[in-house]
Design an enzyme around this catalytic site. Sequence first.
Site, PDB file in Angstrom:
ATOM      1  N   CYS A 101       0.834  -1.186   0.000  1.00 27.32           N
ATOM      2  CA  CYS A 101       0.000   0.000   0.000  1.00 27.32           C
ATOM      3  C   CYS A 101       0.875   1.244   0.000  1.00 27.32           C
ATOM      4  O   CYS A 101       1.565   1.526   0.987  1.00 27.32           O
ATOM      5  CB  CYS A 101      -0.903   0.000   1.222  1.00 27.32           C
ATOM      6  SG  CYS A 101      -1.876   1.483   1.223  1.00 27.32           S
ATOM      7  N   ASP A 262     -10.469   3.975  -3.661  1.00 27.88           N
ATOM      8  CA  ASP A 262      -9.329   4.712  -3.098  1.00 27.88           C
ATOM      9  C   ASP A 262      -9.529   6.209  -3.326  1.00 27.88           C
ATOM     10  O   ASP A 262      -9.799   6.646  -4.441  1.00 27.88           O
ATOM     11  CB  ASP A 262      -8.038   4.236  -3.786  1.00 27.88           C
ATOM     12  CG  ASP A 262      -6.799   4.642  -3.013  1.00 27.88           C
ATOM     13  OD1 ASP A 262      -6.875   5.572  -2.181  1.00 27.88           O
ATOM     14  OD2 ASP A 262      -5.738   4.034  -3.255  1.00 27.88           O
ATOM     15  N   GLY A 267      -0.753   4.592  -4.441  1.00 28.73           N
ATOM     16  CA  GLY A 267       0.708   4.488  -4.601  1.00 28.73           C
ATOM     17  C   GLY A 267       1.151   3.224  -5.327  1.00 28.73           C
ATOM     18  O   GLY A 267       2.008   3.271  -6.226  1.00 28.73           O
TER      19      GLY A 267
HETATM   20  O1  LIG Z   1      -1.923   3.596  -2.229  1.00 27.89           O
HETATM   21  C1  LIG Z   1      -2.069   2.359  -2.289  1.00 27.89           C
HETATM   22  O2  LIG Z   1      -1.232   1.646  -2.828  1.00 27.89           O
HETATM   23  C2  LIG Z   1      -3.268   1.738  -1.631  1.00 27.89           C
HETATM   24  N1  LIG Z   1      -4.361   2.636  -1.349  1.00 27.89           N
HETATM   25  C3  LIG Z   1      -5.531   1.792  -1.132  1.00 27.89           C
HETATM   26  C4  LIG Z   1      -5.297   0.667  -2.109  1.00 27.89           C
HETATM   27  C5  LIG Z   1      -3.804   0.478  -2.167  1.00 27.89           C
HETATM   28  O3  LIG Z   1      -3.438  -0.567  -1.293  1.00 27.89           O
END
Ligand SMILES: O=C(O)[C@H]1NCC[C@@H]1O
Length: 347
Positions: A101, A262, A267
């Site tokens: 994440c 999200d 990321g």
């Molecule tokens: O930024 C990320 O990589 C995460 N944000 C929620 C889903 C991914 O795991």
Amino acid sequence: MAEKSTLSDSKSPPFVIKTVEMHTGGEPLRIITEGYPKIQGKTILEKRAYVRDHLDVFRKRLMWEPRGHYDMYGALLVEPDDETADIGVLFMHNEGYSTMCGHACIGLGRYAVDKGLVPTKSPETELIIQCPTGPVKVWVDYQGGKSGRVRFHSVPAFVFALDQEVDVPNYGRVKVDIAYGGAFYAFLPDSSLGLDLRTAPVQAVRNAATAVTEAVKKAVPLRHPEHPDLAFLYGTIITDGRDEYDPTPTVNTCVFGDASVDRSPTGSGVTARVAIQHRRGQIDPSKARQFASGATGSVMTGRPVRETRWGEFDAVIVEVAGNAYYTGTAEFTVEPDDPLKNGFLVK
Ligand SMILES: O=C(O)[C@H]1NCC[C@@H]1O
């Protein structure tokens, strides 16, 4: 690190779980700091399997309502088994435990610096976070005693498939790219689903991406270079299709886990998308591209840093950068006689 909890039953007092609350580009990050039960397992993947198989009720209590919400996201610090790592982490969301994440690594970078979990250095403090996918190198701006912007290099990112055709019920036959940025994602432009990311209601994006995820899961068996446990499709990222380099942000929305949207540009998704753009010759190391979240407009940057290989795959190290902010702290309790104590979701 996770500590022993006082589990509530009829004889013991209600447990208390303490958290630090942050967000990265709008995506919540609930960092569990105290009260989680002891976790068994030597490796980080064993720990991930242990919490999934034995402690899942704690995820539901903290991610689901009434303490969380449908799109909540959490991080649990654990002892790393990688000697080079400063901290280890397990990620959790509405349906399970992520392998990587990026938005959480950005928040955790600041948190580790501010909590004194790593020795600080100006202008940047470096640390390694062991994630289920592997070690992630993190640099936190640190000047005048204040932590700031964070950049990270995840494990090598690679393209698994380009222009893979799949039949998506209600949407027709579409082409997706599949890439790994610590987790596997399917990518496709909004136009191929009859959507416009700039105007589509979030529910339409959620439904379309979920339909694609289900179709790709059925049609395309994935392979991870090291661990079969990591070979699953985590979500679908719908883009505005603007992959050719441009100084203005390209928009993408990631729908992962159980149709969680999200709020950040994602990321690990930016990592995977840059791997695709790199493979197609659309981006090079001199160009940091801006990626904006379709949900909030928040921005992360991404650029390829160097080429490498991982198992059978040509791969690339990608640098992603973004900002995280604190929103508070919390102390959660559970009363033994609360009929909804283990959480629920209203979809
Ligand atoms: O930024 C990320 O990589 C995460 N944000 C929620 C889903 C991914 O795991």
